[in-house]
Enzyme design. Structure first.
Site, PDB file in Angstrom:
ATOM      1  N   GLY A  25      -8.050   2.339  -7.302  1.00  0.00           N
ATOM      2  CA  GLY A  25      -6.638   2.591  -7.067  1.00  0.00           C
ATOM      3  C   GLY A  25      -5.791   1.486  -7.664  1.00  0.00           C
ATOM      4  O   GLY A  25      -4.964   0.883  -6.985  1.00  0.00           O
TER       5      GLY A  25
ATOM      6  N   SER B 124      -3.527   1.502 -10.289  1.00  0.00           N
ATOM      7  CA  SER B 124      -2.455   1.859 -11.218  1.00  0.00           C
ATOM      8  C   SER B 124      -1.053   1.546 -10.723  1.00  0.00           C
ATOM      9  O   SER B 124      -0.098   1.624 -11.493  1.00  0.00           O
ATOM     10  CB  SER B 124      -2.539   3.348 -11.569  1.00  0.00           C
ATOM     11  OG  SER B 124      -2.294   4.143 -10.415  1.00  0.00           O
TER      12      SER B 124
ATOM     13  N   ASP C  70     -10.700  11.215 -10.431  1.00  0.00           N
ATOM     14  CA  ASP C  70     -10.513  11.315  -8.991  1.00  0.00           C
ATOM     15  C   ASP C  70     -11.428  10.295  -8.324  1.00  0.00           C
ATOM     16  O   ASP C  70     -12.651  10.452  -8.307  1.00  0.00           O
ATOM     17  CB  ASP C  70     -10.861  12.732  -8.523  1.00  0.00           C
ATOM     18  CG  ASP C  70     -10.799  12.896  -7.011  1.00  0.00           C
ATOM     19  OD1 ASP C  70     -10.383  11.953  -6.315  1.00  0.00           O
ATOM     20  OD2 ASP C  70     -11.169  13.985  -6.535  1.00  0.00           O
ATOM     21  N   ALA C  71     -10.844   9.243  -7.774  1.00  0.00           N
ATOM     22  CA  ALA C  71     -11.644   8.146  -7.230  1.00  0.00           C
ATOM     23  C   ALA C  71     -12.507   8.580  -6.051  1.00  0.00           C
ATOM     24  O   ALA C  71     -13.482   7.894  -5.713  1.00  0.00           O
ATOM     25  CB  ALA C  71     -10.730   6.992  -6.808  1.00  0.00           C
TER      26      ALA C  71
ATOM     27  N   LEU D 105      -6.573   2.718  -2.583  1.00  0.00           N
ATOM     28  CA  LEU D 105      -6.165   4.088  -2.874  1.00  0.00           C
ATOM     29  C   LEU D 105      -4.985   4.504  -1.996  1.00  0.00           C
ATOM     30  O   LEU D 105      -4.952   4.194  -0.808  1.00  0.00           O
ATOM     31  CB  LEU D 105      -7.312   5.056  -2.635  1.00  0.00           C
ATOM     32  CG  LEU D 105      -8.355   5.207  -3.736  1.00  0.00           C
ATOM     33  CD1 LEU D 105      -9.312   6.334  -3.379  1.00  0.00           C
ATOM     34  CD2 LEU D 105      -7.714   5.489  -5.076  1.00  0.00           C
ATOM     35  N   ALA D 106      -4.043   5.195  -2.598  1.00  0.00           N
ATOM     36  CA  ALA D 106      -2.912   5.748  -1.848  1.00  0.00           C
ATOM     37  C   ALA D 106      -2.792   7.215  -2.229  1.00  0.00           C
ATOM     38  O   ALA D 106      -2.169   7.565  -3.223  1.00  0.00           O
ATOM     39  CB  ALA D 106      -1.631   4.998  -2.174  1.00  0.00           C
TER      40      ALA D 106
ATOM     41  N   TYR E 152      -1.969  -1.961   7.096  1.00  0.00           N
ATOM     42  CA  TYR E 152      -0.656  -2.345   7.624  1.00  0.00           C
ATOM     43  C   TYR E 152      -0.628  -2.008   9.103  1.00  0.00           C
ATOM     44  O   TYR E 152      -1.018  -0.902   9.500  1.00  0.00           O
ATOM     45  CB  TYR E 152       0.474  -1.612   6.893  1.00  0.00           C
ATOM     46  CG  TYR E 152       1.858  -2.009   7.387  1.00  0.00           C
ATOM     47  CD1 TYR E 152       2.429  -3.214   6.995  1.00  0.00           C
ATOM     48  CD2 TYR E 152       2.568  -1.192   8.263  1.00  0.00           C
ATOM     49  CE1 TYR E 152       3.684  -3.601   7.458  1.00  0.00           C
ATOM     50  CE2 TYR E 152       3.824  -1.566   8.729  1.00  0.00           C
ATOM     51  CZ  TYR E 152       4.374  -2.766   8.324  1.00  0.00           C
ATOM     52  OH  TYR E 152       5.613  -3.161   8.791  1.00  0.00           O
TER      53      TYR E 152
ATOM     54  N   TYR F 273       4.139   4.421  13.238  1.00  0.00           N
ATOM     55  CA  TYR F 273       3.164   3.894  12.290  1.00  0.00           C
ATOM     56  C   TYR F 273       1.844   3.573  13.006  1.00  0.00           C
ATOM     57  O   TYR F 273       0.919   4.379  12.977  1.00  0.00           O
ATOM     58  CB  TYR F 273       3.709   2.663  11.554  1.00  0.00           C
ATOM     59  CG  TYR F 273       3.041   2.462  10.213  1.00  0.00           C
ATOM     60  CD1 TYR F 273       3.727   2.691   9.028  1.00  0.00           C
ATOM     61  CD2 TYR F 273       1.703   2.090  10.112  1.00  0.00           C
ATOM     62  CE1 TYR F 273       3.111   2.539   7.785  1.00  0.00           C
ATOM     63  CE2 TYR F 273       1.077   1.942   8.894  1.00  0.00           C
ATOM     64  CZ  TYR F 273       1.782   2.161   7.731  1.00  0.00           C
ATOM     65  OH  TYR F 273       1.164   2.020   6.506  1.00  0.00           O
TER      66      TYR F 273
ATOM     67  N   LYS G  11      -5.774   3.522   9.705  1.00  0.00           N
ATOM     68  CA  LYS G  11      -5.972   2.079   9.514  1.00  0.00           C
ATOM     69  C   LYS G  11      -7.066   1.557  10.452  1.00  0.00           C
ATOM     70  O   LYS G  11      -7.876   0.703  10.064  1.00  0.00           O
ATOM     71  CB  LYS G  11      -4.666   1.333   9.741  1.00  0.00           C
ATOM     72  CG  LYS G  11      -3.535   1.745   8.805  1.00  0.00           C
ATOM     73  CD  LYS G  11      -3.899   1.649   7.337  1.00  0.00           C
ATOM     74  CE  LYS G  11      -2.735   2.018   6.433  1.00  0.00           C
ATOM     75  NZ  LYS G  11      -3.100   2.016   4.994  1.00  0.00           N
TER      76      LYS G  11
END
Length: 399
Positions: free
Chosen positions: A49, A51, A113-114, A142-143, A228, A238, A247
């Site tokens: 991820g 980029s 595709d990771a 990765l996001a 996060y 969150y 997370k």
């Protein structure tokens, strides 16, 4: 044919792209790292991820700060037509590679595709045959909102929602510059599970297992995943929402990966990062308003960081420095600046005063947030001089 460059927005999503602005933005981040000097760090790095955002910043920092050769795995296409110039990450990969190769570094871009087995196999083959045989650092950044499980072929979609009860709070529409009250509905059990499946730690471990079983990890290898947690101000949507469940799953898998890496004396670390401007942060409900308040307070205190600034501090001062801070769960905590009680108290007081009349003024960090938001797609970039470019020139770029 010279392409028309426009910063088009749809709500809180920026859909236009300025390729040459992205080239300048990559150069700006490289220059920032170089200005801090070099440090002793890893030499063979895989960024899953790589980029954009923290992944790109990690790659830039480790290459130009520590002299590392890098591989990036990311998914995003290039220009298709003069009106569809592709994704920012595609250009970021190319312009990073050009800059790194100009300084004698290896910079491999794997466009795939990771989450897939094919991507893992392609990376392992490159490490064995063209990268010296081993990697000593793996960044998992990765996001993605969608993941297809390679074992079953089933596709999962994440959902950014509350858990248990609805959450009501302020948000902004960046395109229309309007301030409004939003209601975030609670997620179903299936939506919670799917979000964990997409954004949790399972694929991180699959990557580390594939690399370990292929014998391409160096002794003492380190791997990090960025997380996060946030503060009391944003925990309802969150950390106590579906994102928080994902997370927490990363914490669970970090422990498993550490067990897997024990024979190599390796280490897996969850790095709890600070709030920064990313494509995700603009679409997470309520989060833009939190950033408008937080950035103003932290900027006034001289503590506000962009992704490259934050990542540089993480690697230079903490992972490969003497100022690492950990919590009781073993997570690295560079977010301590954000969570400082005085910073949070001032942020809370400011947010309580934000309204339709002042949210996009100097009362908040509107200008900072929008500058960084536009930078993500190559607009409003410091030092950029408008450069006409043809579709043919862009289409000829090689990833």
């Amino acid at each position: 044919m010279t392409v028309k460059i426009e910063a088009k927005m749809r709500g809180n999503v920026l859909v236009g792209v300025n390729p040459m602005g992205l080239k300048q933005e990559v150069a700006n981040q490289i220059q920032y790292v170089k200005a801090q000097g070099t440090y002793a760090g890893p030499k063979k790095v895989l960024v899953i991820g790589g980029s954009s955002s923290y992944g790109l910043a990690s790659r830039i920092n480790l290459a130009f700060g520590a002299g590392a050769d890098t591989i990036s795995v990311s998914h995003g296409g290039g220009p298709r037509t003069p009106k569809n110039l592709g994704k920012p990450g595609w250009y970021n990969n190319i312009f990073f590679r050009e800059a790194a190769e100009a300084e004698g570094l290896i910079a491999k871009n794997v466009m795939a595709d990771a989450f897939s087995n094919e991507a893992k196999a392609q990376v392992i083959d490159f490490i064995k045959n063209e990268f010296g045989g081993k990697v000593d650092f793996v960044v998992y950044s990765l996001a993605s909102g969608v993941r297809t499980d390679p074992a079953t072929g089933e596709t999962y979609h994440s959902a950014i929602k509350a858990i248990g009860e609805p959450v009501v709070g302020p948000n902004v529409n960046l395109q229309k510059e309007t301030f409004f009250e939003q209601v975030l509905e609670p997620a179903t059990d299936e939506e919670i599970a799917n979000t964990v499946k997409v954004m949790g730690g399972e694929d991180w471990r699959l990557w580390m297992t594939a690399l370990r079983e292929a014998d391409v990890l160096s002794e003492g290898v380190q791997t990090v995943v960025y997380s996060y947690l946030g503060a009391e101000l944003n925990e309802s949507y969150y950390n106590k929402g579906t994102l928080g469940r994902a997370k927490a799953d990363c914490d669970r898998f970090a422990a498993l990966i550490n067990e897997d890496l024990a024979p190599l004396k390796g280490q897996a670390t969850v790095v709890v990062a600070t709030a920064v401007t990313t494509k995700a942060s603009s679409v997470i409900p309520f989060f833009p308003v939190y950033c408008l308040g937080l950035y103003k307070v932290m900027s006034d205190a001289g503590l506000h960081e962009t992704p490259i600034m934050h990542i540089d501090r993480i690697f230079r001062d903490m992972i490969y420095g003497d100022n690492a801070v950990y919590d009781e769960a073993g997570r690295m905590r560079p977010d301590a600046w954000e969570l400082d009680p005085d910073i949070q108290a001032k942020t809370k007081a400011l947010i309580e005063q934000i309204n339709q009349d002042n949210f996009n003024t100097d009362f908040t960090a509107w200008n900072i947030f929008m500058h960084e938001f536009l930078n993500l797609n190559g607009f409003d970039v410091d030092g950029y001089v408008e450069t006409p470019v043809t579709f043919e020139e862009l289409a000829s770029l090689e990833a």
